[in-house]
Motif scaffolding. Structure first.
Motif, mmCIF file in Angstrom:
data_model
loop_
_atom_site.group_PDB
_atom_site.id
_atom_site.type_symbol
_atom_site.label_atom_id
_atom_site.label_comp_id
_atom_site.label_asym_id
_atom_site.label_seq_id
_atom_site.Cartn_x
_atom_site.Cartn_y
_atom_site.Cartn_z
ATOM 1 N N LYS A 43 -2.181 -30.851 5.594
ATOM 2 C CA LYS A 43 -0.952 -30.140 5.958
ATOM 3 C C LYS A 43 -0.075 -29.977 4.731
ATOM 4 N N ARG A 44 0.693 -28.921 4.699
ATOM 5 C CA ARG A 44 1.692 -28.771 3.644
ATOM 6 C C ARG A 44 2.793 -29.794 3.864
ATOM 7 N N GLN A 45 3.250 -29.900 5.117
ATOM 8 C CA GLN A 45 4.251 -30.904 5.477
ATOM 9 C C GLN A 45 3.802 -31.546 6.777
ATOM 10 N N ASP A 47 4.121 -34.141 9.959
ATOM 11 C CA ASP A 47 5.106 -34.858 10.757
ATOM 12 C C ASP A 47 4.397 -35.652 11.856
ATOM 13 N N GLY A 83 -0.905 -34.697 3.146
ATOM 14 C CA GLY A 83 0.165 -33.715 3.158
ATOM 15 C C GLY A 83 0.897 -33.677 1.835
ATOM 16 N N ILE A 85 3.981 -33.057 1.709
ATOM 17 C CA ILE A 85 5.145 -33.846 2.108
ATOM 18 C C ILE A 85 4.754 -34.558 3.393
ATOM 19 N N THR A 87 6.435 -36.883 6.212
ATOM 20 C CA THR A 87 7.720 -37.403 6.675
ATOM 21 C C THR A 87 7.609 -38.880 7.048
ATOM 22 N N LEU A 120 7.664 -29.981 -5.738
ATOM 23 C CA LEU A 120 6.820 -29.154 -4.887
ATOM 24 C C LEU A 120 7.142 -27.688 -5.128
ATOM 25 N N TYR A 122 6.621 -23.796 -3.744
ATOM 26 C CA TYR A 122 6.263 -23.057 -2.524
ATOM 27 C C TYR A 122 5.615 -21.742 -2.889
ATOM 28 N N CYS A 126 5.438 -18.453 1.891
ATOM 29 C CA CYS A 126 5.978 -19.585 2.658
ATOM 30 C C CYS A 126 7.407 -19.299 3.136
#
Length: 127
Positions: A43-45, A47, A83, A85, A87, A120, A122, A126
């Protein structure tokens, strides 16, 4: 990447089909040897919802194993979420999933800290 498991083969974007040939999931990366398999979601980010979805995906992998997995009753399935990022909620959810009592899947979490000064970038498409 995880030398203790000696994962020798890698597959990308591997679909998981049920017995009626309907797609049930897609695995971003599947690493395999004769004893271990690791399903990696990228994943890019990431959660907490991504962690939950990946655990569900792992359960589907065990229920409908792809041929590349060469599943046997004693194979051990690990899960990883990578990821750009990650979280704090995702870390907490992954750590909490270690204490679940699933039929077979295991969740593995390893946090790699970015290098000092890492920023990071983008892509143009995005957000």
């Amino acid at each position: 990447m995880f030398p203790e498991y000696d994962l020798q083969r890698a597959y990308r974007r591997l679909p998981v089909y049920d017995e009626k040939n309907r797609e049930k999931a897609e695995v971003d990366i599947l690493l395999v040897n004769t004893e271990w398999a690791m399903a990696v979601e990228v994943k890019r980010q990431a959660d907490a919802e991504d962690v939950k979805e990946h655990i569900e995906r792992m359960e589907r992998i065990l229920k409908y194993p792809p041929a590349e997995l060469e599943i046997r009753p004693d194979i051990k399935l690990l899960g990883a979420l990578a990821g750009g990022i990650v979280t704090g909620e995702a870390r907490a959810a992954a750590t909490g999933s270690l204490h679940r009592k699933p039929a077979k899947p295991l969740a593995v979490s390893q946090v790699v800290r970015p290098a000092a000064g890492f920023r990071l970038k983008y892509n143009a498409f995005c957000c």
